[in-house]
Design a protein around this motif. Structure first.
Motif, PDB file in Angstrom:
ATOM      1  N   UNK A  47       0.845  -1.189   0.000  1.00 59.04           N
ATOM      2  CA  UNK A  47       0.000   0.000   0.000  1.00 59.04           C
ATOM      3  C   UNK A  47       0.883   1.241   0.000  1.00 59.04           C
ATOM      4  N   UNK A  50       2.261   1.877  -3.553  1.00 62.12           N
ATOM      5  CA  UNK A  50       1.265   2.443  -4.466  1.00 62.12           C
ATOM      6  C   UNK A  50       0.973   3.888  -4.094  1.00 62.12           C
ATOM      7  N   UNK A  51       0.938   4.111  -2.808  1.00 60.11           N
ATOM      8  CA  UNK A  51       0.626   5.443  -2.322  1.00 60.11           C
ATOM      9  C   UNK A  51       1.724   6.435  -2.705  1.00 60.11           C
ATOM     10  N   UNK A  52       2.938   6.027  -2.513  1.00 60.87           N
ATOM     11  CA  UNK A  52       4.081   6.878  -2.838  1.00 60.87           C
ATOM     12  C   UNK A  52       4.084   7.209  -4.340  1.00 60.87           C
ATOM     13  N   UNK A  53       3.711   6.247  -5.146  1.00 53.87           N
ATOM     14  CA  UNK A  53       3.618   6.498  -6.594  1.00 53.87           C
ATOM     15  C   UNK A  53       2.612   7.595  -6.920  1.00 53.87           C
ATOM     16  N   UNK A  54       1.485   7.512  -6.246  1.00 54.90           N
ATOM     17  CA  UNK A  54       0.454   8.512  -6.518  1.00 54.90           C
ATOM     18  C   UNK A  54       0.923   9.900  -6.105  1.00 54.90           C
ATOM     19  N   UNK A  85      -8.438   8.570  -0.367  1.00 51.41           N
ATOM     20  CA  UNK A  85      -8.543   7.128  -0.165  1.00 51.41           C
ATOM     21  C   UNK A  85      -9.684   6.793   0.788  1.00 51.41           C
ATOM     22  N   UNK A 263      -7.771   0.223   1.763  1.00 50.07           N
ATOM     23  CA  UNK A 263      -7.236  -0.026   0.426  1.00 50.07           C
ATOM     24  C   UNK A 263      -7.691  -1.370  -0.111  1.00 50.07           C
ATOM     25  N   UNK A 264      -7.668  -2.360   0.745  1.00 50.29           N
ATOM     26  CA  UNK A 264      -7.943  -3.707   0.249  1.00 50.29           C
ATOM     27  C   UNK A 264      -9.434  -3.991   0.121  1.00 50.29           C
TER      28      UNK A 264
ATOM     29  N   UNK B   3      -8.761   0.482  -4.824  1.00 47.94           N
ATOM     30  CA  UNK B   3      -7.417   1.027  -4.666  1.00 47.94           C
ATOM     31  C   UNK B   3      -6.393  -0.110  -4.709  1.00 47.94           C
ATOM     32  N   UNK B   4      -6.792  -1.246  -4.155  1.00 48.51           N
ATOM     33  CA  UNK B   4      -5.881  -2.371  -4.092  1.00 48.51           C
ATOM     34  C   UNK B   4      -5.542  -2.909  -5.491  1.00 48.51           C
ATOM     35  N   UNK B   7      -3.216  -0.586  -6.967  1.00 46.26           N
ATOM     36  CA  UNK B   7      -1.863  -0.647  -6.418  1.00 46.26           C
ATOM     37  C   UNK B   7      -1.129  -1.864  -6.927  1.00 46.26           C
ATOM     38  N   UNK B  10       0.332  -1.114 -10.240  1.00 48.24           N
ATOM     39  CA  UNK B  10       1.401  -0.111 -10.247  1.00 48.24           C
ATOM     40  C   UNK B  10       2.660  -0.603  -9.539  1.00 48.24           C
ATOM     41  N   UNK B  11       2.548  -1.764  -8.909  1.00 47.68           N
ATOM     42  CA  UNK B  11       3.680  -2.236  -8.115  1.00 47.68           C
ATOM     43  C   UNK B  11       4.906  -2.538  -8.959  1.00 47.68           C
TER      44      UNK B  11
END
Ligand SMILES: Nc1nc2c(ncn2[C@@H]2O[C@H](COP(=O)(O)OP(=O)(O)OP(=O)(O)O)[C@@H](O)[C@H]2O)c(=O)[nH]1
Ligand SMILES: Nc1nc2c(ncn2[C@@H]2O[C@H](COP(=O)(O)OP(=O)(O)OP(=O)(O)O)[C@@H](O)[C@H]2O)c(=O)[nH]1
Ligand SMILES: [Mg+2]
Ligand SMILES: [Mg+2]
Lengths: 306, 310
Positions: A47, A50-54, A85, A263-264, B3-4, B7, B10-11
């Motif tokens: 998480x 992915x968050x850092x990418x955004x 989020x 997130x999940x 979101x998952x 993610x 994008x990983x």
């Protein structure tokens, strides 16, 4: 101890000299701090990535706000992304047209389901509802007694047919009693179980099939670490989750699990639990959890004004 | 799309990009530096992958950094880092303090921890385990607060077939401990296992209550409580360190019971705790049945830590 994210970023940018701007290079340095802070707050590794990418995507071509330092600017983006989020949620339970409303409580062992059942019953009474609760936990020693006591404290009825140790029929019995006696909400407490325990997950599916819940609340312990996405993800996959209760927020855990779980499962947090007493239940406020995960209270309001 | 899902997609593309600086200084692997999970054996070939493996089992950023640093010093180019990190963690765990010994009777064991970690269940299992070893435990219910906590423990002591001293609801926990120790002396039972109410380490008043229990025990038996075991839930994240630190400070915790290891969480924060506070893991809980508690075995634990159980 832990330095708040904004302090860290402030320091990082201060070290870069006076004229720093948000360039791909400086953003990268800031992102490293953000990543660290989120991991320390127990946000799941994936998480975090992915968050850092955004945040990177947004920070690199962010329009410059003169009133904010580069550090504050990055914090603001992080904050905005986190709020996004958590979504546009008011907390509490969404309105339903179905009567009776049936709330199924889900979660791992010891997360706080039974206590939250009592808290929720009390909360519903305050909303003018007439809830009835039922325990389907026939395994944990004294689990049924525990719920009965909690119900008594909350001043609500507990459906408890003596000697009936079948989880499914206990739950459907409560449905029947609710229909006959006119209760408008049924809260079904369930035994704690591991998401990988197939036998017990099958039992949960059977309870669900019997009562056709309107709400499936996953109770997650705010102190949970990296495992949060596995457990919440699997409960969601097998039985579905419509809302999350984040329990034990009264401690000093950073609560990064909130981000992981949301997130999940992709649903909002409905409530946070902040103590052992039945009044210790609050409708979820995204901004509070965000400040907490990021380890900063006052900075956010400062940014808000910019 | 959740979101998952996003993610997940994008990983891949950002992997390594993020830790560029980190990887340069690490011994880069011939295969490109990611963890390769084979059908049977798993290799960890880069500091980056090692970091991910450790963080993912809740070892935490600080302890992970220290472990990665130490492994990196020992590793040569292309090495599988897994055996090295295993040895490193093993030495951390074995470097923790040994269990205390006492000749006093009865031995008093206090079980403490935050809410819902598995204290009461672990007492039931521990009483059973000690009884099978030939000891004659007496279990004391000092959780006078949580609904049906005493009843829950009573059922466990019936299963384990051991002595039990119960408390009246809302009575003083320290008074029950006093009663239990008297009863153990009179009935020649040893050890006394004390269940306490779950409490967050941040609750000053409730932590003081533990101190009072301790003082009462110390008055009745030389050196009591001899063991104070913190029950840690394997799913806990970095807050576990704060729990250990506070419970150590206030109640003199000298060991850990790590519960719920039958799930997918590995309780890696216990490694950080062993490193920071030298607190040893004494027992592990692996289920909800009475025999699901075993003495801690560091080597087995380290093996399990890197097993992809799921
Ligand atoms: N401090 C604090 N304790 C809580 C909170 N919610 C629940 N607890 C405590 O957590 C412990 C476990 O709560 P339970 O309600 O029994 O949890 P459960 O999920 O029903 O447990 P199982 O049925 O065994 O799976 C109890 O000691 C509760 O008092 C909270 O918000 N804050
Ligand atoms: N899967 C699994 N569940 C466990 C284990 N140990 C305890 N549990 C479960 O965890 C839940 C909480 O256990 P308790 O023994 O009531 O925990 P506690 O610490 O006494 O809780 P409080 O007194 O409310 O603070 C129960 O549902 C137990 O059955 C374990 O090793 N594995
Ligand atoms: Mg329960
Ligand atoms: Mg207990």
């Amino acid at each position: 101890m832990f330095d708040s994210l904004s302090n860290r970023l402030q320091d990082v940018f201060a070290n870069l000299g006076r004229e720093v701007r948000l360039t791909p290079e400086t953003v990268e340095i800031a992102l490293r701090e953000i990543r660290m802070a989120l991991l320390e707050a127990d946000v799941n590794f994936k998480v975090v990535k992915a968050f850092v990418d955004k945040v990177r995507d947004r920070a690199v071509d962010a329009e410059v706000l003169k009133s904010l330092s580069p550090g504050q600017q990055v914090v603001r983006i992080v904050r905005d992304e986190m709020l996004a989020l958590f979504g546009d949620t008011q907390g509490g339970l969404p309105p339903v047209s179905a009567t009776p409303r049936v709330i199924l409580m889900l979660g791992l062992q010891g997360s706080g389901k039974t206590t939250t059942t009592g808290k929720l019953a009390k909360w519903l009474v305050k909303q003018g509802k007439h809830p009835i609760v039922v325990s389907t936990d026939v395994r944990r020693p004294a689990a049924i007694e525990q719920l009965n006591l909690v119900a008594k404290q909350a001043g609500v009825r507990a459906h408890d047919p003596a000697g009936n140790l079948d989880p499914v029929s206990r739950a459907s019995g409560a449905m029947q009693e609710a229909r006959t006696l006119g209760y408008d909400t049924i809260i079904v407490d369930t035994a704690g179980r591991l998401h990988i325990d197939d036998e017990l997950m099958v039992e949960l599916e059977a309870i669900k099939a019997a009562v056709q819940p309107t709400d499936q609340l996953y109770v997650a312990d705010a102190m949970t670490g990296q495992d949060a996405i596995k457990s919440a993800g699997e409960f969601n996959r097998r039985v579905g989750v419509t809302g999350v209760v984040l329990s034990k927020m009264d401690g000093d855990a950073r609560g990064g699990a909130a981000l992981s779980v949301v997130s999940v499962v992709g649903v909002p947090i409905a409530f946070t639990g902040s103590g052992e007493r039945l009044e210790d239940l609050e409708a979820f406020h995204p901004d509070r959890v965000v400040s907490r995960v990021l380890g900063m209270g006052d900075v956010l309001s400062l940014i808000e004004k910019a | 799309m959740s979101f998952f899902d996003r993610l997940k997609s994008s990983l891949q593309k950002t992997k390594d990009q993020l830790f560029g600086a980190f990887e340069e200084s690490a011994a880069p692997a011939a295969s490109g530096g990611t963890a390769t999970v084979g059908t049977r054996t798993r290799r960890i070939e880069s500091a980056d992958a090692l970091e991910e493996a450790l963080i993912t089992c809740d070892v935490g950023v600080a302890a992970t950094d220290r472990i990665v640093e130490s492994v990196r010093r020992k590793a040569r180019r292309g090495d599988d880092l897994l055996p090295l990190v295993r040895e490193e963690i093993l030495s951390i765990l074995q470097g923790a303090a040994p269990p205390p010994v006492t000749g006093a009777h009865p031995r008093v064991v206090l079980i403490v921890g935050v809410n819902g970690t598995g204290k009461t269940t672990s007492i039931g299992k521990l009483a059973n385990l000690l009884k099978q070893e030939g000891q004659k435990p007496l279990v004391c219910a000092a959780d006078t607060f949580r609904a049906a906590a005493v009843e829950q423990l009573e059922i466990w002591t019936r299963r384990a077939d051991v002595g039990f001293v119960r408390a009246q609801p809302n009575s003083d926990p320290a008074a029950v401990v006093f009663d239990a120790i008297q009863s153990a002396k009179a009935r020649q039972l040893d050890p006394v296992l004390v269940d306490t109410a779950g409490r967050l380490h941040t609750r000053v008043n409730l932590m003081k209550e533990l101190d009072k229990i301790k003082r009462v025990a110390a008055r009745e038996v030389e050196g009591a409580p001899h063991e104070v075991l913190l029950v840690l839930d394997a799913t806990v994240g970095q807050n576990g360190v704060a729990q250990a630190r506070e419970f150590m400070k206030v109640s003199g915790v000298n060991g850990i019971i790590l519960t719920k290891l039958d799930g997918t969480a590995k309780g890696g924060v216990a490694v950080a705790i062993a490193q920071d506070l030298r607190l040893p893991i004494r027992y592990v809980g692996t289920g909800e049945q009475i025999d699901d508690l075993v003495p801690f075995n560091p080597r087995e634990y380290v093996d399990a830590l890197f097993e992809d159980a799921w």
